[in-house]
Motif scaffolding. Structure first.
Motif, mmCIF file in Angstrom:
data_model
loop_
_atom_site.group_PDB
_atom_site.id
_atom_site.type_symbol
_atom_site.label_atom_id
_atom_site.label_comp_id
_atom_site.label_asym_id
_atom_site.label_seq_id
_atom_site.Cartn_x
_atom_site.Cartn_y
_atom_site.Cartn_z
ATOM 1 N N VAL A 79 0.780 -1.249 0.005
ATOM 2 C CA VAL A 79 0.184 -0.004 -0.254
ATOM 3 C C VAL A 79 0.911 1.458 -0.023
ATOM 4 O O VAL A 79 0.475 2.141 -0.865
ATOM 5 N N LEU A 80 1.995 1.021 0.868
ATOM 6 C CA LEU A 80 2.676 2.328 1.130
ATOM 7 C C LEU A 80 3.480 2.737 -0.468
ATOM 8 O O LEU A 80 3.817 3.819 -0.997
ATOM 9 N N VAL A 81 3.927 1.521 -1.149
ATOM 10 C CA VAL A 81 4.548 1.478 -2.558
ATOM 11 C C VAL A 81 3.634 2.210 -3.280
ATOM 12 O O VAL A 81 4.014 3.130 -4.110
ATOM 13 N N VAL A 82 2.523 1.568 -3.321
ATOM 14 C CA VAL A 82 1.475 2.115 -4.598
ATOM 15 C C VAL A 82 1.169 3.809 -4.247
ATOM 16 O O VAL A 82 0.996 4.393 -5.170
ATOM 17 N N PHE A 83 1.069 3.969 -3.029
ATOM 18 C CA PHE A 83 0.708 5.583 -2.801
ATOM 19 C C PHE A 83 1.808 6.256 -2.943
ATOM 20 O O PHE A 83 1.623 7.232 -3.621
ATOM 21 N N ALA A 84 2.916 5.851 -2.659
ATOM 22 C CA ALA A 84 4.132 6.804 -3.183
ATOM 23 C C ALA A 84 4.096 7.013 -4.803
ATOM 24 O O ALA A 84 4.458 8.010 -5.390
ATOM 25 N N MET A 85 3.653 5.647 -5.440
ATOM 26 C CA MET A 85 3.718 6.055 -6.789
ATOM 27 C C MET A 85 2.790 6.958 -7.283
ATOM 28 O O MET A 85 2.604 7.730 -8.281
ATOM 29 N N LEU A 86 1.346 6.822 -6.598
ATOM 30 C CA LEU A 86 0.328 7.788 -6.947
ATOM 31 C C LEU A 86 0.869 9.184 -6.628
ATOM 32 O O LEU A 86 0.580 10.126 -7.525
ATOM 33 N N LEU A 87 1.511 9.390 -5.727
ATOM 34 C CA LEU A 87 2.002 10.808 -5.335
ATOM 35 C C LEU A 87 2.885 11.295 -6.311
ATOM 36 O O LEU A 87 2.811 12.450 -6.791
ATOM 37 N N LEU A 88 3.573 10.569 -6.896
ATOM 38 C CA LEU A 88 4.894 10.767 -8.021
ATOM 39 C C LEU A 88 3.983 11.222 -9.260
ATOM 40 O O LEU A 88 4.409 11.869 -10.047
ATOM 41 N N VAL A 89 2.910 10.217 -9.592
ATOM 42 C CA VAL A 89 2.188 10.374 -10.728
ATOM 43 C C VAL A 89 1.463 11.891 -10.690
ATOM 44 O O VAL A 89 1.672 12.680 -11.668
ATOM 45 N N ALA A 90 0.876 11.834 -9.377
ATOM 46 C CA ALA A 90 0.022 13.238 -9.179
ATOM 47 C C ALA A 90 1.009 14.346 -9.385
ATOM 48 O O ALA A 90 0.468 15.384 -10.264
ATOM 49 N N ALA A 91 1.935 14.439 -8.660
ATOM 50 C CA ALA A 91 3.081 15.460 -8.885
ATOM 51 C C ALA A 91 3.496 15.921 -10.412
ATOM 52 O O ALA A 91 3.591 17.047 -10.747
ATOM 53 N N GLY A 92 3.630 14.600 -10.978
ATOM 54 C CA GLY A 92 3.992 14.836 -12.282
ATOM 55 C C GLY A 92 2.864 15.463 -13.357
ATOM 56 O O GLY A 92 3.230 16.494 -14.121
ATOM 57 N N GLN A 93 1.600 14.795 -13.114
ATOM 58 C CA GLN A 93 0.699 15.366 -14.074
ATOM 59 C C GLN A 93 0.220 16.525 -13.522
ATOM 60 O O GLN A 93 -0.088 17.415 -14.532
ATOM 61 N N PHE A 94 0.039 16.981 -12.294
ATOM 62 C CA PHE A 94 -0.698 18.341 -11.841
ATOM 63 C C PHE A 94 0.157 19.402 -11.395
ATOM 64 O O PHE A 94 -0.242 20.387 -11.283
ATOM 65 N N GLY A 95 1.381 19.180 -11.222
ATOM 66 C CA GLY A 95 2.576 19.853 -11.000
ATOM 67 C C GLY A 95 3.545 20.316 -11.909
ATOM 68 O O GLY A 95 3.707 21.410 -12.500
ATOM 69 N N VAL A 96 4.303 19.469 -12.167
ATOM 70 C CA VAL A 96 5.426 19.547 -13.110
ATOM 71 C C VAL A 96 4.913 19.677 -14.770
ATOM 72 O O VAL A 96 5.709 20.816 -15.381
ATOM 73 N N ALA A 97 3.991 18.850 -15.104
ATOM 74 C CA ALA A 97 3.557 19.006 -16.633
ATOM 75 C C ALA A 97 2.991 20.290 -17.009
ATOM 76 O O ALA A 97 3.293 20.825 -18.076
ATOM 77 N N PRO A 98 2.075 20.776 -16.139
ATOM 78 C CA PRO A 98 1.470 21.989 -16.544
ATOM 79 C C PRO A 98 2.608 23.111 -16.588
ATOM 80 O O PRO A 98 2.585 23.915 -17.626
ATOM 81 N N MET A 99 3.674 22.968 -15.804
ATOM 82 C CA MET A 99 4.679 24.096 -15.882
ATOM 83 C C MET A 99 5.433 23.880 -17.184
ATOM 84 O O MET A 99 5.916 24.919 -17.989
ATOM 85 N N LEU A 100 5.827 22.654 -17.550
ATOM 86 C CA LEU A 100 6.670 22.390 -18.540
ATOM 87 C C LEU A 100 5.736 23.040 -20.044
ATOM 88 O O LEU A 100 6.278 23.522 -20.609
ATOM 89 N N ALA A 101 4.434 22.589 -19.929
ATOM 90 C CA ALA A 101 3.746 23.000 -21.047
ATOM 91 C C ALA A 101 3.533 24.686 -21.113
ATOM 92 O O ALA A 101 3.597 25.041 -22.223
ATOM 93 N N GLU A 102 3.393 25.213 -20.013
ATOM 94 C CA GLU A 102 3.546 26.690 -20.166
ATOM 95 C C GLU A 102 4.880 27.304 -20.653
ATOM 96 O O GLU A 102 4.886 28.129 -21.460
ATOM 97 N N LEU A 103 6.085 26.588 -20.244
ATOM 98 C CA LEU A 103 7.241 27.080 -20.652
ATOM 99 C C LEU A 103 7.224 27.045 -22.272
ATOM 100 O O LEU A 103 7.937 27.589 -23.138
ATOM 101 N N ARG A 104 6.864 25.636 -22.739
ATOM 102 C CA ARG A 104 6.830 25.105 -24.065
ATOM 103 C C ARG A 104 6.060 26.084 -24.782
ATOM 104 O O ARG A 104 6.475 26.691 -25.948
ATOM 105 N N GLU A 105 4.968 26.542 -24.409
ATOM 106 C CA GLU A 105 3.837 27.664 -25.114
ATOM 107 C C GLU A 105 4.470 28.842 -24.977
ATOM 108 O O GLU A 105 4.344 29.659 -26.388
#
Length: 146
Positions: A79-105
């Motif tokens: 459960v802890l490993v899956v939760f850690a993976m979920l946090l990493l995905v969420a941080a990438g999808q909703f944190g880092v990816a939008p910033m990358l898209a903005e810089l790209r634009e």
């Protein structure tokens, strides 16, 4: 008998999520950059694939957490490993990816900031892939509810 079905569901979800991580990140994306002369196009396709893999994780992780809650007593290490993976995905999808898209634009994809963010996204992806490897290779735990 119930645990057997839960275990099968867990295996399928895990195979789908971790398999998509590995195939996309370590086979398809690098191949795009080798085969396509237009690196902007290769990056756009790879970015879309990574986004889709992220959504796969955002669906599979809660389902895996539910399966683990039903199949195992208490908070199991899985459960802890899956939760850690979920946090990493969420941080990438909703944190880092939008910033990358903005810089790209803004046409700033050649800047140091873009490079750092891209590296952070890659690190999150690599960590998720390694954690997925841990889950896949560890197999099921013997302690379960029937």
């Amino acid at each position: 008998m119930f645990f057997k079905y839960l275990l099968a569901i867990e295996r399928v979800l895990l195979t789908f999520w971790v398999g998509s991580l590995w195939v996309t990140g370590f086979l398809v994306a690098p191949t795009l950059f080798v085969l396509l002369e237009d690196t902007t196009l290769a990056g756009a396709i790879a970015g879309d694939l990574f986004r889709r893999v992220g959504y796969i994780g955002l669906v599979c992780a809660p389902a895996l957490l539910l399966v683990n809650a039903l199949a195992r007593r208490g908070i199991h290490w899985r459960v802890l490993v899956v939760f850690a993976m979920l946090l990493l995905v969420a941080a990438g999808q909703f944190g880092v990816a939008p910033m990358l898209a903005e810089l790209r634009e803004q046409g700033l994809s050649e800047t140091a900031r873009f490079g750092r963010l891209h590296g952070l996204a890659g690190l999150f992806y690599l960590l998720s892939s390694v954690l997925g490897l841990v889950l896949v290779t560890a197999g099921p735990s013997p302690g379960h509810q029937s």
